[in-house]
Design an enzyme around this catalytic site. Sequence first.
Site, PDB file in Angstrom:
ATOM      1  N   SER A  85       0.836  -1.195   0.000  1.00 46.60           N
ATOM      2  CA  SER A  85       0.000   0.000   0.000  1.00 46.60           C
ATOM      3  C   SER A  85       0.880   1.259   0.000  1.00 46.60           C
ATOM      4  O   SER A  85       1.710   1.407  -0.888  1.00 46.60           O
ATOM      5  CB  SER A  85      -0.949  -0.056   1.206  1.00 46.60           C
ATOM      6  N   ASP A  97      -8.443  -6.984  -4.558  1.00 43.90           N
ATOM      7  CA  ASP A  97      -8.099  -5.650  -4.052  1.00 43.90           C
ATOM      8  C   ASP A  97      -8.656  -4.604  -5.017  1.00 43.90           C
ATOM      9  O   ASP A  97      -8.188  -4.468  -6.144  1.00 43.90           O
ATOM     10  CB  ASP A  97      -6.570  -5.539  -3.963  1.00 43.90           C
ATOM     11  N   HIS A 134      -7.706  -5.646  -0.184  1.00 47.54           N
ATOM     12  CA  HIS A 134      -6.437  -4.936  -0.028  1.00 47.54           C
ATOM     13  C   HIS A 134      -5.666  -5.420   1.196  1.00 47.54           C
ATOM     14  O   HIS A 134      -4.443  -5.506   1.179  1.00 47.54           O
ATOM     15  CB  HIS A 134      -6.733  -3.434   0.087  1.00 47.54           C
TER      16      HIS A 134
END
Lengths: 214, 395
Positions: free
Chosen positions: B167, B333, B366
């Site tokens: 991320s 995701d 995610h």
Amino acid sequence: MSPNSLTGGRPLPHAPRTDFDFIAEKIAPGSRVLDVGCGDGELLARLVKERGVDGRGMELSQEGVNASVTRGLSVIQGDADTDLRDYPKDAFDYVILSQTIQATHNPSIVLQELARIGQHIIVSFPNFGHWRVRLKLLLQGRMPETPSLGFQWYDTPNIHLCTLRDFTELCDTLGLHIDDALAVNGTRAKRIGKPGPLDNLTASEAVFMMSRTS
Amino acid sequence: MITTEKPEIAAAAAEAGERVNARSCTETFGADEPLRLDSEVELSPFTISFQTYGRLNADKSNVVLVCHALTGDQFAASPHPVTGKPGWWSNMVGPGRPIDTDRYFVICPNVIGGCMGTTGPRDINQETGKPYGLTFPGVTIADMVRAQAMLLDRLGIDDIFCAIGGSMGGMQVLQWCAAYPDRVFSAIPIATAARHSAQNIAFHEVGRQAIMADPEWRQGSYLEHGTNPAKGLAVARMAAHITYLSETALHRKFGRNLQDRDEITYGFDADFQIESYLRYQGSTFVDRFDANSYLYITRAMDYFDLAQDHGGILANAFRGTTTRFCVMSFTSDWLFPTSDSKQVVHALNAVAANVSFVEIDTDKGHDAFLLDEPEMLDTLSGFLESAAQRRGLTT
């Protein structure tokens, strides 16, 4: 679906790979190699180990990619029809397309892309001119199913099959010089330089090594 | 002299920072070593708080830099000092784990603008004697990475064997590779993008507005006023948390199940388990995170656009790179979808970089990069092992 079926009929890993022997022998040590349709990375791993190449792979199936990366190879998920255009000109000394060209949507464009990004191109494919194929169609009147072409017509990924002669003619059209070729018949293999009519009848598969003429 | 309505609150915040740093390593950079920010402001003095795991080898060639995500911190593989929970990447970092601390020397720094010991809006501005609050300068991903590079310089470490993060951590990894290509031998950007999407900026803006709408926020000077915009921050966390999961995973975990009741109440209590779950996520988050830090760090992510920094062509960010990349994404995701990772891969191919790209099939969204995903762990182990051999790192 196994990576095998997605790479368009690549033989099972335990099958003797005379084509791999030929390719490994052809590739200069330490060169830059891209294996398009690298499956689980068997050939690429061999080239890295035996020839010390800077090897990269592209593979359609995610299982094949993940297996390749797990064994330490640099492989991306990608499609020969669409993703070769990302690479710059002459990025590689050798680009290998093994048992994949017959499964591409546009073999001519794929070959041109290979020639653009690599100095030398190595392409292997099943020969649709093999006597067994011709005989099955002639006598049975059905789409041939052979050891090299193990699919029914309705589920085959092989949408652009060709004979050695067809392939040779396309290479001429595209300005690709055939430097060497290997005719494979089952477990036997023979160096043929440039294929003739008899090779087109006796070879079940072939490996071509080519380079740009211009 | 700190002038606040309730000085004990600011003192408590400062003390909390000290408590965290008692459990971390810190390096402070004085007036002679300011952090030159993208905004052209010089931040000085500043402190970086970080954790290390494993031992640095003799030739300093076994350094793994772990970059944390938006609400992460330096406690990747050790218990969190506030929550007491195990490190956020304990399944990835540790003895015998893919990032094997018997083999590698792991450094995990808290980002600039953070609230776990590294200088951020919660800290005292030396010039005013008050907490920075909104007077803290705006920071970017590049600023975070610049600060990390200064930390490594201070520690006498030239090269990173591997930079890894998910991320926002992945954004830092990409920034490292673009800004310091010669210092990064291998890079693993996970579930990330080379630029923050409009949708993601939108979600961040919802979170920021929730914080700023909380009357306790006091235009960012809540520490001076002795208040805490906990409700706003909790709502921000709740909204964000939804984006970290997938619809499939939410349905599998919660469905329409009711919470501690057999019937709906026709009211606005948490009738549904998912409501209760989100409320819990929000309420626990505020114990460990600073609202202003949340504003600053989400902004840093929004500003990230690596292509824009390189003439609009992402490939230019990586031209000439010799770093070995392993880009990774997750099928479910939708915050940083596979297409984002593929843009990075395309750019790397365009410069004939050494790149692997792995997409992991999972329904966990995610958040999958933080979870025990065997295929993720196996492929990263394979990639790291191969890179270690190339680097001459033997077991």
